[in-house]
Design an enzyme around this catalytic site. Sequence first.
Site, PDB file in Angstrom:
ATOM      1  N   HIS A 132       1.084  -1.162   0.115  1.00 16.36           N
ATOM      2  CA  HIS A 132       0.206   0.083  -0.212  1.00 16.36           C
ATOM      3  C   HIS A 132       0.941   1.292  -0.018  1.00 16.36           C
ATOM      4  O   HIS A 132       1.976   1.043   0.581  1.00 16.36           O
ATOM      5  CB  HIS A 132      -0.749  -0.168   1.246  1.00 16.36           C
ATOM      6  N   ASP A 209       3.002  -4.182   8.025  1.00 17.91           N
ATOM      7  CA  ASP A 209       1.944  -3.369   7.985  1.00 17.91           C
ATOM      8  C   ASP A 209       0.727  -4.585   8.191  1.00 17.91           C
ATOM      9  O   ASP A 209       0.405  -5.121   7.441  1.00 17.91           O
ATOM     10  CB  ASP A 209       1.995  -2.702   6.444  1.00 17.91           C
ATOM     11  N   GLN A 212      -4.382  -4.820   7.187  1.00 21.70           N
ATOM     12  CA  GLN A 212      -5.554  -5.821   6.507  1.00 21.70           C
ATOM     13  C   GLN A 212      -5.369  -7.063   7.324  1.00 21.70           C
ATOM     14  O   GLN A 212      -6.309  -8.019   6.904  1.00 21.70           O
ATOM     15  CB  GLN A 212      -5.383  -6.040   5.152  1.00 21.70           C
ATOM     16  N   LYS A 235     -10.485  -0.531  10.736  1.00 21.16           N
ATOM     17  CA  LYS A 235     -10.945  -2.016   9.842  1.00 21.16           C
ATOM     18  C   LYS A 235     -11.152  -2.942  10.709  1.00 21.16           C
ATOM     19  O   LYS A 235     -11.552  -4.153  10.336  1.00 21.16           O
ATOM     20  CB  LYS A 235      -9.971  -2.042   8.915  1.00 21.16           C
TER      21      LYS A 235
END
Length: 415
Positions: A132, A209, A212, A235
């Site tokens: 990302h 990261d 997600q 999220k």
Amino acid sequence: MIAAPVASAGALDVERIRADFPLLARRVHGKPLIYLDNANTSQKPASVIEAVDHFYRRTNANVARAVHALGDEATSAFEASRDKLARFINAPSRDEVIFTSGTTQAINLVAYSYALPRLQAGDTILVTQMEHHANIVPWQLVGARTGAKLKVAPITESGELIVERFIELLTPEVKLAAVTHVSNVLGTINPVAQLARECRKRGIPLLVDGSQAAPHLRIDVRALGCDFYALTGHKLFAPTGTGMLWARRAHLDAMPPFFGGGEMIREVRFEGTTFADPPHKFEAGTPNIAGFVGFGAALDYIESIGFERMAAREHELLLHATTAMRSIPGLRIIGEARDKAPVIAFLIDGVHAHDLATLLDHEGIAVRSGHHCAHPLMQFFGVAATLRVSLAFYNTHAEIDAFVAAVQRVRKLLA
Ligand code: PMP
């Protein structure tokens, strides 16, 4: 082929769960909402909304400043969320959990506070092709100041990291590796524990990261063996403007603060300032107190449902959606890794992604279209944009079937 689920969905009562999320009952353009954009942000259970509401109605005060009752209650509620988050990721210490506004701020904190003072010309930062922009641009910004460059580990056409190449690229001039745990486009789950072992052997710190990953995989930073782990609350069913950086204590002790201001100091004199210990050293100014109280409520909610049951249900939805989508003529799934989170990027021959997303929106179906903040990945696949369906445990087979039927209808209009 996507790997089979590891646990059973158990007796997860989806209708009862859906009733916990007020927004899921809403209609959009006169149709029942089908929300398939969970990787962008997830919906919030009533308990989170109520925790934020309750905070402002009953508790609101600033943290760590006032000795009065409200200040004390606000601080306790805020710090209780830090304890919950530390448990959620199995952090060795709550003091290693830094509250941030999201993954973006967490990665920038590492870029400016850890990397910038250490980097020099000739150094590199190793990332992957599937990052990302939040895990690319901060490294370019500190690279522009220091002369350090990015190195990119390649992926296969099916969207898997080529692990042997990643390992070969871990050469002495690499000062940091920064890898996504789960791709926000491909859904690919990267073998982070293995990457961390290889990095450690060579003395290279690894940042993960986890934006997600945290909603779908049980995160255990000790078992992963990485140095930094970033995640986003919104999220994970928590309010926007919440996130976290976990880092090993030794790194946090060695890192200078990123922001200066109130709440992060031990003593301030005009001649110089001494800083508080982590985590406060990195949390200057008034934080998103109500948001973090909501984050704590979100973690409570997840535990009340059972993380493993949620993950098993999502995997089952992923299999169902993948099979159903493969039956659509001209549909191409981008990202066919064996280990996948419930994120499916796709294209349909002759159909523009934004046009399809707009027509689906008229049917009450929310999917994402665009580059997903992953230009280099789009360039790898030779496309400008894709559509993306991303699932949460509150989605249903019926919603997926309705989405597939709508795509079939709309495809005929557009093709
Ligand atoms: N990394 C990944 C993989 C993401 O999907 C996102 C959000 N789309 C981010 C980083 C940035 O997260 P945030 O906007 O919450 O800071």
